[in-house]
Design a protein around this motif. Structure first.
Motif, PDB file in Angstrom:
ATOM      1  N   ILE A   1     -63.371   4.840   9.252  1.00  0.00           N
ATOM      2  CA  ILE A   1     -62.963   6.244   9.285  1.00  0.00           C
ATOM      3  C   ILE A   1     -62.207   6.557  10.564  1.00  0.00           C
ATOM      4  N   GLU A   2     -62.635   5.957  11.675  1.00  0.00           N
ATOM      5  CA  GLU A   2     -61.892   6.154  12.921  1.00  0.00           C
ATOM      6  C   GLU A   2     -60.480   5.595  12.805  1.00  0.00           C
ATOM      7  N   LYS A   3     -60.349   4.432  12.143  1.00  0.00           N
ATOM      8  CA  LYS A   3     -59.032   3.826  11.965  1.00  0.00           C
ATOM      9  C   LYS A   3     -58.148   4.686  11.072  1.00  0.00           C
ATOM     10  N   ILE A   4     -58.724   5.247  10.031  1.00  0.00           N
ATOM     11  CA  ILE A   4     -57.955   6.056   9.083  1.00  0.00           C
ATOM     12  C   ILE A   4     -57.582   7.412   9.673  1.00  0.00           C
ATOM     13  N   THR A   5     -58.527   8.048  10.366  1.00  0.00           N
ATOM     14  CA  THR A   5     -58.318   9.421  10.832  1.00  0.00           C
ATOM     15  C   THR A   5     -57.895   9.532  12.293  1.00  0.00           C
ATOM     16  N   GLY A   6     -58.219   8.508  13.073  1.00  0.00           N
ATOM     17  CA  GLY A   6     -57.967   8.598  14.504  1.00  0.00           C
ATOM     18  C   GLY A   6     -59.037   9.374  15.245  1.00  0.00           C
ATOM     19  N   ILE A   7     -60.108   9.741  14.559  1.00  0.00           N
ATOM     20  CA  ILE A   7     -61.191  10.520  15.175  1.00  0.00           C
ATOM     21  C   ILE A   7     -62.377   9.605  15.444  1.00  0.00           C
ATOM     22  N   PRO A   8     -62.751   9.380  16.705  1.00  0.00           N
ATOM     23  CA  PRO A   8     -63.905   8.529  16.998  1.00  0.00           C
ATOM     24  C   PRO A   8     -65.217   9.285  16.824  1.00  0.00           C
TER      25      PRO A   8
ATOM     26  N   CYS B   1     -64.031   8.877  -6.808  1.00  0.00           N
ATOM     27  CA  CYS B   1     -63.601   7.493  -6.971  1.00  0.00           C
ATOM     28  C   CYS B   1     -62.615   7.096  -5.867  1.00  0.00           C
ATOM     29  N   ALA B   2     -61.742   8.028  -5.501  1.00  0.00           N
ATOM     30  CA  ALA B   2     -60.673   7.714  -4.543  1.00  0.00           C
ATOM     31  C   ALA B   2     -61.196   7.465  -3.136  1.00  0.00           C
ATOM     32  N   VAL B   3     -62.213   8.219  -2.707  1.00  0.00           N
ATOM     33  CA  VAL B   3     -62.722   8.067  -1.338  1.00  0.00           C
ATOM     34  C   VAL B   3     -63.335   6.689  -1.098  1.00  0.00           C
ATOM     35  N   PRO B   4     -64.268   6.211  -1.952  1.00  0.00           N
ATOM     36  CA  PRO B   4     -64.789   4.853  -1.717  1.00  0.00           C
ATOM     37  C   PRO B   4     -63.718   3.778  -1.823  1.00  0.00           C
ATOM     38  N   ALA B   5     -62.743   3.956  -2.727  1.00  0.00           N
ATOM     39  CA  ALA B   5     -61.658   2.981  -2.843  1.00  0.00           C
ATOM     40  C   ALA B   5     -60.827   2.950  -1.567  1.00  0.00           C
ATOM     41  N   LEU B   6     -60.577   4.118  -0.987  1.00  0.00           N
ATOM     42  CA  LEU B   6     -59.827   4.207   0.268  1.00  0.00           C
ATOM     43  C   LEU B   6     -60.561   3.503   1.401  1.00  0.00           C
ATOM     44  N   LEU B   7     -61.854   3.792   1.553  1.00  0.00           N
ATOM     45  CA  LEU B   7     -62.624   3.219   2.658  1.00  0.00           C
ATOM     46  C   LEU B   7     -62.800   1.718   2.505  1.00  0.00           C
ATOM     47  N   LEU B   8     -62.986   1.266   1.270  1.00  0.00           N
ATOM     48  CA  LEU B   8     -63.225  -0.159   1.035  1.00  0.00           C
ATOM     49  C   LEU B   8     -61.964  -0.985   1.253  1.00  0.00           C
TER      50      LEU B   8
END
Length: 465
Positions: free
Chosen positions: A178-185, A352-359
């Motif tokens: 999530i940090e990589k995707i959003t830039g928020i640590p 469905c989209a959120v777990p696919a995005l994170l995985l």
């Protein structure tokens, strides 16, 4: 019980856009933020949630009529009404015992934090309704299996407790991604919707072995680099909207209107997502400094929030639109073997989209393949639970069924974590096959956790941490 129920209902009445910022304001004060800074951060977070929910509702409102138009072309009439999550959550909260899930989640989170079994502090308490929804499904299934009222209730909260613990642990797992995707640590998503990554995991391992897919990260940036203006958010939204509108309506004006609406949403999502970074970064920094002062072992604390913090990912929304015709096709194909619902209210399947995005880290090809594989599970599980959802509404929220005739049937077509819910509900109610599948699911959860732990080491290196 009545006093606790009244207190919880009053708090829930604020909605997530008020409730979560209030918690974050208190958290900011607890970690020594200046009151003014904590207030501005919390206010900005409330604005971000409100903005994201507004755009999501706008997009759903634009897409749903098109989906209905596509369904009309098939001539298919299914018997179960898709309520979507807002109506289902309101119905679920009418169950009087559900209020106990609030202290259940808090106590489990505290125990895991104190025993150093997690680094996630789940402040997304508004979404505790997912625990009580699972609890009531288990309760009904166990009663139906003849287990007795007391046993059914105990097993209901055992299941809810397991779901709460797994959510907190999965929050630990997702934080670097999530940090990589959003830039928020320092933030994560301990949301049950991400559990479906467990179902997707074996297929993800197969896709990793295919060089043409694994070595080509087809994300939004890749599309822009290779297709120029056709890879821009606005143009992608325009094209997808026009195509969907043309198929659904067969009329130029309506197709162009839907195209502009989809383009608008695709442009506004990343704009609003920047507010999450603006709100959460100072709180995350303050929490990090507080943790360093309190714990000399370098322990991190992840703040668990709702899924919209990753909603700035363009890949997420491209996938949800691409899955619309897939959902409708499967609804038709699966009707002879048990599907009873047309996915209208839940047609934008973020679950469905959120777990696919994170995985997958945003690889659109992988996301689409995993989304297609998972879509039938959502429809079949939603259909299988229609009886329990209807019973819940008839018993505790009969007004929600007004106008649906003498024999109403309701469900939520894109129910969060349908795979986990099905094996848990049926497993705890004594179905042998479901018990085996629940054990398999938990084993896959452990394997996914270990797999992501290795990946997270690499992600942290990329992030310079």
């Amino acid at each position: 019980m009545d006093i606790l129920l009244n207190v919880v209902n009053y708090i829930l009445g604020f909605g997530a856009a008020v409730f979560v910022p209030l918690i974050m304001f208190v958290l900011g004060l607890c970690v020594k933020m200046k009151p003014g800074d904590a207030f501005i951060a919390a206010l900005t977070l409330g604005i971000a949630f409100t903005g994201m929910n507004t755009i999501t509702s706008f997009m759903t409102g634009a897409i749903q009529p098109a989906a209905e138009g596509l369904a009309d072309k098939t001539g298919l009439a299914l018997t179960t009404v898709d309520t979507g999550w807002p109506a289902m959550s309101a119905i679920a909260w009418a169950w009087p015992f559900g209020v106990l899930c609030f202290p259940l989640l808090i106590v489990i989170n505290i125990i895991l934090l104190v025993t150093n079994k997690t680094n996630t502090l789940n402040v997304d308490l508004w979404n505790v309704w997912n625990l009580l929804f699972t609890a009531v499904l288990i309760n009904y299934a166990c009663e139906e299996a003849g287990m007795g009222t007391t046993v059914a209730m105990v097993l209901a909260f055992v299941g809810a407790g397991l779901m709460a613990a797994l959510g907190i642990k999965i929050g630990d797992m997702w934080a670097p991604s999530i940090e990589k995707i959003t830039g928020i640590p320092g933030v994560t998503v301990p949301h049950s919707m991400t559990f479906t990554a467990v179902l997707m995991f074996p297929f993800e391992l197969i896709l990793e072995k295919i060089p043409a897919i694994q070595n080509n990260n087809v994300d939004a940036k890749w599309l822009r680099d290779h297709f120029g203006i056709f890879g821009e958010n606005s143009v992608m939204g325009l094209i997808i909207g026009i195509v969907l509108g043309a198929i659904a309506y067969g009329e130029l004006q309506a197709a162009l209107t839907l195209g502009i609406q989809a383009a608008t949403a695709m442009v506004l999502f990343p704009m609003v997502s920047k507010l999450f970074m603006q709100a959460l970064s100072p709180i995350s920094d303050a929490v990090g400094d507080w943790m360093k002062a309190k714990f000399q072992d370098g322990r991190e604390l992840y703040i668990g929030l709702d899924w919209p913090i990753v909603a700035g990912s363009n890949e997420l929304w491209v996938l949800t639109i691409l899955l619309i015709p897939v959902e409708l096709i499967f609804a038709v194909v699966l009707a002879p073997i048990g599907n009873t619902v047309l996915p209208f209210a839940g047609i934008i399947n973020t679950c469905c989209a959120v777990p696919a995005l994170l995985l997958t880290g945003g690889n659109l090809i992988k996301m689409l393949i995993l989304g297609i594989i998972a879509t039938p599970v959502y429809l079949m599980v939603g259909s299988s639970f229609a009886g329990y959802c209807t019973r819940l509404a008839q018993t505790w929220s009969p007004d929600s069924l007004a106008g649906m005739g003498e024999n109403p049937s309701i469900t939520w077509s894109t129910m969060e974590c349908p795979d986990f819910r099905w094996v848990l509900v049926n497993g705890l109610s004594g179905h042998v096959v479901a018990i085996v599948l629940l054990i398999v699911w938990l084993a896959l959860f452990v394997l996914l956790y270990k797999h992501m732990a290795k990946r997270n080491v690499e992600i942290k290196k990329e992030l310079g941490r």
